[in-house]
Design a protein around this motif. Structure first.
Motif, PDB file in Angstrom:
ATOM      1  N   THR A 173     -63.070  21.991  -2.685  1.00 24.59           N
ATOM      2  CA  THR A 173     -63.709  22.330  -1.506  1.00 24.59           C
ATOM      3  C   THR A 173     -65.291  22.793  -1.423  1.00 24.59           C
ATOM      4  OG1 THR A 173     -63.498  24.980  -1.863  1.00 24.59           O
ATOM      5  CG2 THR A 173     -61.507  23.566  -0.803  1.00 24.59           C
ATOM      6  N   LEU A 174     -65.998  22.513  -2.348  1.00 22.11           N
ATOM      7  CA  LEU A 174     -67.366  23.054  -2.815  1.00 22.11           C
ATOM      8  C   LEU A 174     -68.322  21.714  -2.007  1.00 22.11           C
ATOM      9  CD1 LEU A 174     -67.437  24.332  -6.216  1.00 22.11           C
ATOM     10  CD2 LEU A 174     -67.338  25.703  -4.001  1.00 22.11           C
ATOM     11  N   PRO A 175     -69.327  22.152  -1.307  1.00 19.70           N
ATOM     12  CA  PRO A 175     -70.231  21.233  -0.870  1.00 19.70           C
ATOM     13  C   PRO A 175     -70.996  20.527  -2.213  1.00 19.70           C
ATOM     14  CG  PRO A 175     -71.157  23.015  -0.588  1.00 19.70           C
ATOM     15  CD  PRO A 175     -69.740  23.381  -0.973  1.00 19.70           C
ATOM     16  N   GLN A 176     -71.044  19.258  -2.036  1.00 18.07           N
ATOM     17  CA  GLN A 176     -71.710  18.346  -3.070  1.00 18.07           C
ATOM     18  C   GLN A 176     -72.888  19.024  -3.841  1.00 18.07           C
ATOM     19  OE1 GLN A 176     -70.034  15.750  -3.870  1.00 18.07           O
ATOM     20  NE2 GLN A 176     -71.028  15.408  -5.692  1.00 18.07           N
TER      21      GLN A 176
ATOM     22  N   TYR B  21     -73.779  23.077 -10.276  1.00 20.75           N
ATOM     23  CA  TYR B  21     -73.643  24.515 -10.937  1.00 20.75           C
ATOM     24  C   TYR B  21     -72.304  24.835 -11.789  1.00 20.75           C
ATOM     25  CZ  TYR B  21     -77.586  25.596  -7.762  1.00 20.75           C
ATOM     26  OH  TYR B  21     -78.817  25.374  -7.061  1.00 20.75           O
ATOM     27  N   TRP B  22     -71.273  23.846 -11.582  1.00 26.47           N
ATOM     28  CA  TRP B  22     -69.888  24.181 -12.048  1.00 26.47           C
ATOM     29  C   TRP B  22     -69.680  23.337 -13.191  1.00 26.47           C
ATOM     30  CZ3 TRP B  22     -66.893  28.304 -10.293  1.00 26.47           C
ATOM     31  CH2 TRP B  22     -67.601  28.985  -9.212  1.00 26.47           C
ATOM     32  N   HIS B  23     -69.320  23.634 -14.471  1.00 28.58           N
ATOM     33  CA  HIS B  23     -69.013  22.769 -15.421  1.00 28.58           C
ATOM     34  C   HIS B  23     -67.741  22.720 -15.756  1.00 28.58           C
ATOM     35  CE1 HIS B  23     -68.989  26.711 -17.478  1.00 28.58           C
ATOM     36  NE2 HIS B  23     -67.773  26.350 -18.028  1.00 28.58           N
ATOM     37  N   PRO B  24     -67.140  21.481 -16.251  1.00 28.06           N
ATOM     38  CA  PRO B  24     -65.709  21.404 -16.483  1.00 28.06           C
ATOM     39  C   PRO B  24     -65.041  21.864 -17.788  1.00 28.06           C
ATOM     40  CG  PRO B  24     -67.063  19.289 -17.152  1.00 28.06           C
ATOM     41  CD  PRO B  24     -68.097  20.226 -16.407  1.00 28.06           C
ATOM     42  N   HIS B  25     -63.899  21.931 -17.594  1.00 26.86           N
ATOM     43  CA  HIS B  25     -63.217  22.739 -18.584  1.00 26.86           C
ATOM     44  C   HIS B  25     -62.171  22.006 -19.698  1.00 26.86           C
ATOM     45  CE1 HIS B  25     -64.040  26.999 -16.647  1.00 26.86           C
ATOM     46  NE2 HIS B  25     -64.652  26.751 -17.611  1.00 26.86           N
TER      47      HIS B  25
ATOM     48  N   ALA C 124     -64.899   7.028 -13.984  1.00 32.62           N
ATOM     49  CA  ALA C 124     -63.612   6.758 -13.646  1.00 32.62           C
ATOM     50  C   ALA C 124     -63.584   5.984 -12.406  1.00 32.62           C
ATOM     51  CB  ALA C 124     -62.527   8.166 -13.687  1.00 32.62           C
ATOM     52  N   GLY C 125     -64.582   5.962 -11.850  1.00 39.48           N
ATOM     53  CA  GLY C 125     -64.536   5.219 -10.431  1.00 39.48           C
ATOM     54  C   GLY C 125     -64.363   6.019  -9.318  1.00 39.48           C
ATOM     55  N   GLN C 126     -64.199   7.289  -9.652  1.00 42.28           N
ATOM     56  CA  GLN C 126     -63.584   8.149  -8.432  1.00 42.28           C
ATOM     57  C   GLN C 126     -64.603   8.667  -7.720  1.00 42.28           C
ATOM     58  OE1 GLN C 126     -61.090  11.343  -9.755  1.00 42.28           O
ATOM     59  NE2 GLN C 126     -59.382   9.995 -10.445  1.00 42.28           N
ATOM     60  N   LYS C 127     -64.505   8.885  -6.317  1.00 44.44           N
ATOM     61  CA  LYS C 127     -65.352   9.725  -5.446  1.00 44.44           C
ATOM     62  C   LYS C 127     -65.088  10.842  -5.435  1.00 44.44           C
ATOM     63  CE  LYS C 127     -66.408   5.438  -2.514  1.00 44.44           C
ATOM     64  NZ  LYS C 127     -66.152   5.001  -1.068  1.00 44.44           N
ATOM     65  N   PRO C 128     -66.156  12.046  -5.416  1.00 52.08           N
ATOM     66  CA  PRO C 128     -65.703  13.347  -5.687  1.00 52.08           C
ATOM     67  C   PRO C 128     -65.003  13.809  -4.129  1.00 52.08           C
ATOM     68  CG  PRO C 128     -68.172  13.015  -6.199  1.00 52.08           C
ATOM     69  CD  PRO C 128     -67.340  11.621  -5.785  1.00 52.08           C
ATOM     70  N   SER C 129     -63.895  14.623  -4.298  1.00 55.42           N
ATOM     71  CA  SER C 129     -63.428  14.923  -3.033  1.00 55.42           C
ATOM     72  C   SER C 129     -64.271  15.982  -2.218  1.00 55.42           C
ATOM     73  CB  SER C 129     -62.010  15.689  -3.206  1.00 55.42           C
ATOM     74  OG  SER C 129     -61.292  14.805  -4.255  1.00 55.42           O
ATOM     75  N   HIS C 130     -63.900  16.173  -0.923  1.00 53.82           N
ATOM     76  CA  HIS C 130     -64.858  16.871  -0.003  1.00 53.82           C
ATOM     77  C   HIS C 130     -63.788  17.613   0.857  1.00 53.82           C
ATOM     78  CE1 HIS C 130     -68.852  15.038  -0.611  1.00 53.82           C
ATOM     79  NE2 HIS C 130     -68.104  13.783  -0.424  1.00 53.82           N
TER      80      HIS C 130
END
Length: 265
Positions: free
Chosen positions: A122-125, A130-134, A259-265
């Protein structure tokens, strides 16, 4: 501090087996002593009075203890072990206070907010940087919950798969034998996660493992089943090529763009 007794019991009851027995937690004292004089007698009296007359309600619930490592995003070779004391606010959001140890004298040196993949999407691009993956922290065995039995820790890590963290360290309290500042200095530092083997400084993980009696290789093996849950995440490649050591992919840890994925919005 460990997962609260009630919470640990609840985890055991919800189908994790009759062998669910809490283990002893090793101490990890801080390596930096803050500047300043010892407490005066009147200060101790004020503290005693406050303890009796005042409530610490906002602090209650910070009873999930996690231990991991953070490189600073703008300075990846500045790396710290982080003791997280977290409050799971709801299924998708947790907030954590960070310390440089797990004893009464530990110094508070940062904060981390943890959100689910659902909230991250839900975050804007512009906010996502600022958010790191776990997933890398979990699947590598770096992120641990000291004191929890193996089955309960595995269940906790399963719930954190595909989540993200926003972490600010506000005090450099030392790392890898380098002394920390005696008081918090400078700007807050945005921290990141390790997403490839070899990114963490040699010796940093080993020192933590020895101190807390952790076997990262074993945990990594035990969490192999979680790879099936891993989705490509944003930010996995953000620090790629910024470490002066050879690195190697962690199975199951993939960047969304790779992975060729577009970030979700």
């Amino acid at each position: 501090m460990k997962l609260s007794a009630c919470m640990a019991t609840a985890i055991c009851v919800v189908g994790l087996g009759s062998g669910c027995v809490a283990t002893a937690q090793s101490e990890s004292p801080p390596k930096t002593a803050p500047a300043g004089e010892a407490k005066y007698d009147d200060t101790r009296m004020l503290e005693a009075g406050a303890k009796i007359l005042q409530s610490n309600s906002p602090l209650k619930g910070f009873d999930v203890y996690l231990n991991g490592f953070h490189p600073m995003k703008d300075n990846p070779e500045m790396q710290m072990e982080a003791h997280h004391y977290c409050h799971q606010v709801n299924e998708d959001f947790a907030q954590c206070v960070l310390f440089d140890g797990n004893t009464r004298t530990a110094n508070m040196n940062g904060v981390e907010y943890i959100i689910s993949e659902k909230l991250f999407n839900t975050l804007p691009q512009e906010e996502r940087k600022y958010w790191h993956p776990h997933n890398g922290e979990i699947l590598s065995g770096q992120l641990v919950a000291p004191g929890l039995p193996a089955a309960a820790e595995h269940a906790l890590m399963k719930k954190k798969m595909n989540s993200y963290g926003k972490t600010w360290h506000v005090w450099h309290t030392g790392h890898q034998g380098k002394p920390g500042d005696r008081i918090p200095l400078g700007e807050a530092m945005l921290a990141w996660s390790f997403n490839r083997d070899g990114e963490i400084m040699p010796g940093l993980g080993e020192a933590r493992d020895k101190q807390l009696k952790v076997n990262r290789a074993k945990k990594r093996e035990e969490r192999a089943d979680l790879r099936a849950l891993a989705k490509p995440q944003s930010g996995v490649d953000d620090l790629s090529g910024k470490f002066p050591r050879p690195t190697k992919d962690i199975p199951g840890v993939v960047d969304q763009n790779a992975a060729g994925q577009k970030p979700s919005h």
